[in-house]
Design an enzyme around this catalytic site. Structure first.
Site, PDB file in Angstrom:
ATOM      1  N   LEU A 113       9.778   3.780  -3.972  1.00 21.53           N
ATOM      2  CA  LEU A 113      10.461   3.646  -2.688  1.00 21.53           C
ATOM      3  C   LEU A 113      10.070   4.841  -1.829  1.00 21.53           C
ATOM      4  O   LEU A 113       9.979   5.971  -2.335  1.00 21.53           O
ATOM      5  CB  LEU A 113      11.986   3.616  -2.864  1.00 21.53           C
ATOM      6  CG  LEU A 113      12.585   2.372  -3.517  1.00 21.53           C
ATOM      7  CD1 LEU A 113      14.083   2.569  -3.736  1.00 21.53           C
ATOM      8  CD2 LEU A 113      12.336   1.146  -2.664  1.00 21.53           C
ATOM      9  N   ASP A 114       9.872   4.595  -0.555  1.00 21.50           N
ATOM     10  CA  ASP A 114       9.547   5.673   0.372  1.00 21.50           C
ATOM     11  C   ASP A 114      10.629   6.742   0.349  1.00 21.50           C
ATOM     12  O   ASP A 114      11.796   6.460   0.040  1.00 21.50           O
ATOM     13  CB  ASP A 114       9.398   5.081   1.771  1.00 21.50           C
ATOM     14  CG  ASP A 114       8.957   6.109   2.788  1.00 21.50           C
ATOM     15  OD1 ASP A 114       7.781   6.501   2.756  1.00 21.50           O
ATOM     16  OD2 ASP A 114       9.814   6.541   3.586  1.00 21.50           O
TER      17      ASP A 114
END
Length: 269
Positions: A113-114
């Site tokens: 996930l960013d």
């Protein structure tokens, strides 16, 4: 389906004992499941007592896979923003090691996930399962809740599902819907897609004129974040592990070449 009795592994342990150790049920109940023909080993139904299996054998009950190897660990993390989806960050930013260091086992993350995206991330030491679930061609569904700028209408939602041309090609959401409008210039939208492209949800929403303010991944395949608090972890239930294993065993991808999903994988939100 071949209904012949599967080949026995004389070096293994009795099937009912292994099933009980894996948390399926008591040994007596496991014996009843076997006698009822509800257990399969390597895709073949077991119909009699005395079957022995190895940890490498694939066992399922009523079509749902079970994990015989009790050394495997499956953890759901609600990753907060500000944490890099890496086990080590060469820029010194907070990373996933603060979570994985709590375990004796060497855990790694399935996908990424960013840093500015929060939500569901799976940590495990099951390299084979991680390889399949993170493989781009497998396309596990992921659901995100995004707060975006502006008031989105149904026409824009239809564009998300119908397809948007990005710099790396056409992309389509599997599903999208408006959840609400918390203010006069904001919309909350749910987007489900199977793509693993880098920052794809943010790029899609930006392309239709609604830049992301906040993004949370609520679902990864059969796993739901539920009420798990940000920065918290929990073990997957036996049922959740079974669902993941059932999906991964149906994945037609090349075998994993190592134990870990590479840290350089792009984030998939």
């Amino acid at each position: 389906m071949n209904n012949a009795e599967p080949q026995n592994n004389p070096e293994g342990e009795r099937l009912q004992k292994v099933m009980a150790a894996a948390g399926v049920a008591s040994r007596r109940v496991c014996e009843d499941l076997i006698a009822a023909g509800r257990v399969q080993v390597n895709g073949v139904r077991v119909e009699g007592a005395g079957r022995r299996v190895l940890p490498t054998d694939l066992v399922s009950v009523d079509g749902k896979a079970i994990q015989l190897d009790t050394t495997k660990v499956y953890i759901m993390l609600n990753k907060p923003t500000g944490i890099v989806s890496s086990l080590r960050d060469n820029r010194g930013r907070p990373d996933l090691s603060r979570y994985t260091n709590e375990f004796e086992e060497r855990l790694f993350n399935v996908g990424r996930l960013d840093v500015d995206t929060s939500g569901l991330l799976l940590l495990t030491n099951d390299g084979e399962l991680a390889h399949v679930l993170a493989h781009p061609s497998f396309g596990v569904l992921k659901t995100y809740i995004a707060k975006v700028e502006g008031v989105m209408n149904q026409h824009t939602v239809n564009k998300l599902v119908g397809g948007i041309e990005l710099e790396d090609g056409l992309i389509e959401a599997d599903k999208a819907r408006i959840i609400g409008t918390p203010s006069a210039n904001e919309t909350v939208v749910e987007v489900t897609l199977h793509s693993g492209r880098n920052r794809v949800v943010r790029r899609m929403l930006d392309a239709v004129g609604h830049p992301v303010i906040d993004l949370v991944r609520r679902q990864f395949g059969p796993l739901h974040l539920g009420s798990l608090a940000p920065d918290a972890m929990r073990d997957l239930t036996k049922a959740e592990v079974g669902e993941l294993l059932t999906i991964s065993r149906g994945g037609n991808v090349a075998p994993a070449t190592g134990d870990e999903v590479p840290d350089e994988n792009p984030s998939d939100d």
